[in-house]
Scaffold this motif. Structure first.
Motif, short mmCIF file in Angstrom:
data_model
loop_
_atom_site.label_atom_id
_atom_site.label_comp_id
_atom_site.label_asym_id
_atom_site.label_seq_id
_atom_site.Cartn_x
_atom_site.Cartn_y
_atom_site.Cartn_z
N ASN A 237 -2.74 1.69 13.66
CA ASN A 237 -4.12 1.23 13.50
C ASN A 237 -4.99 2.12 12.62
OD1 ASN A 237 -4.02 -1.14 15.21
ND2 ASN A 237 -3.81 0.27 16.94
N LEU A 238 -4.38 3.10 11.99
CA LEU A 238 -5.15 3.93 11.06
C LEU A 238 -5.66 3.08 9.89
CD1 LEU A 238 -3.29 7.33 10.48
CD2 LEU A 238 -5.58 7.01 11.39
N PRO A 239 -6.91 3.28 9.48
CA PRO A 239 -7.39 2.58 8.29
C PRO A 239 -6.84 3.25 7.03
CG PRO A 239 -9.08 4.05 9.09
CD PRO A 239 -7.95 4.13 10.08
N LYS A 240 -7.02 2.63 5.92
CA LYS A 240 -6.60 3.24 4.66
C LYS A 240 -7.59 4.32 4.28
CE LYS A 240 -4.78 2.09 0.09
NZ LYS A 240 -3.47 2.70 0.40
N ALA B 37 2.42 6.58 4.73
CA ALA B 37 2.56 6.53 3.27
C ALA B 37 1.63 5.48 2.68
CB ALA B 37 4.00 6.22 2.89
N GLU B 38 1.39 4.41 3.43
CA GLU B 38 0.51 3.34 2.97
C GLU B 38 -0.96 3.68 3.20
OE1 GLU B 38 -0.74 -1.21 4.27
OE2 GLU B 38 1.08 -0.29 5.09
N LYS B 39 -1.26 4.23 4.36
CA LYS B 39 -2.67 4.44 4.75
C LYS B 39 -3.23 5.79 4.30
CE LYS B 39 -2.82 0.55 7.09
NZ LYS B 39 -3.04 0.54 8.54
N THR B 40 -2.37 6.83 4.24
CA THR B 40 -2.85 8.18 3.87
C THR B 40 -1.92 8.76 2.81
OG1 THR B 40 -1.57 9.18 5.69
CG2 THR B 40 -3.85 8.54 6.16
N PRO B 41 -1.88 8.18 1.62
CA PRO B 41 -0.88 8.55 0.61
C PRO B 41 -1.01 9.96 0.07
CG PRO B 41 -2.55 7.09 -0.33
CD PRO B 41 -2.79 7.11 1.14
#
Length: 214
Positions: free
Chosen positions: A55-58, A80-84
């Protein structure tokens, strides 16, 4: 836990450091934590009963993520998607059991520091060698590099020390809760936390500031 947005004053965009330690998450969610925090660089959610990071936002600018003392056992591919651009990740005290669970972290090219203290995975034979082999971009594991050299002191700004310095210098701003209680706004948001004593208001970024009971 619920983040109370202070009107329409654009607070999320300004926030760079957010501390939500020891709050209650609602089914693993922190209501109000969204991609509107586009400049967030440091996020701490220690001991909030998180089961996953799904549930982390980007948060493209996030560099340091503290998730120790939760119940996370996998699902790390979301990072990798949310905190690149993550450079520091603390998963100490979670339910990480297998080296393979860490494989999604290969997709975080800037990850330099990983902490897994008090996770079952640390008990595996050749644990350190295996993690460094799996994650070649990693410099420090549990505070030491592959040659057992200790990591230097971390950036004080990443740990929130800069926030406390500004507070001591009187650079915070005063706001009020819906019940008229004063709140200190300090590069963070007012935090609504349900606990045994009822609803209370505290301040993110300054975890030591006592909340005001409503």
């Amino acid at each position: 836990a619920t983040l109370w947005m202070l009107g329409n004053c654009g607070v999320p965009v300004q926030v760079k450091e957010l501390v939500l330690d020891n709050c209650r998450s609602e089914d693993g969610k922190v209501v109000g934590l969204s991609s509107d925090f586009e400049n967030l660089e440091f996020l701490s959610m220690i001991n909030i009963n998180l089961l996953s990071v799904s549930n982390l936002p980007k948060l493209n600018k996030l560099r340091k993520l503290e998730l120790s003392d939760n119940r996370i056992s996998g699902g790390l591919e979301v990072l990798a998607e949310k905190t690149p651009n993550l450079t520091h990740l603390n998963l100490s005290g979670n339910k990480i059991k297998d080296i393979n669970t860490l494989e999604p972290l290969k997709k975080l090219p800037n990850l330099r520091s990983l902490d897994l203290f008090n996770c079952e995975v640390t008990m595996l034979i050749n644990y350190r060698e295996s993690v460094f082999a799996l994650l070649p971009q990693l410099t420090y594991l549990d505070g030491f590099d592959a040659d057992e050299q200790e990591a230097p002191d971390s950036d004080p700004e990443a740990d929130g020390d800069a926030l406390e310095d500004d507070y001591e210098n009187g650079e915070g701003e005063d706001f009020f809760s819906p019940a008229g209680q004063p709140l200190l706004y300090f590069w963070g948001l007012a935090l609504e936390q349900g606990g045994a004593g009822g609803i209370c208001w505290g301040v993110t970024g300054l975890g030591a500031v006592p909340p005001h009971p409503l």
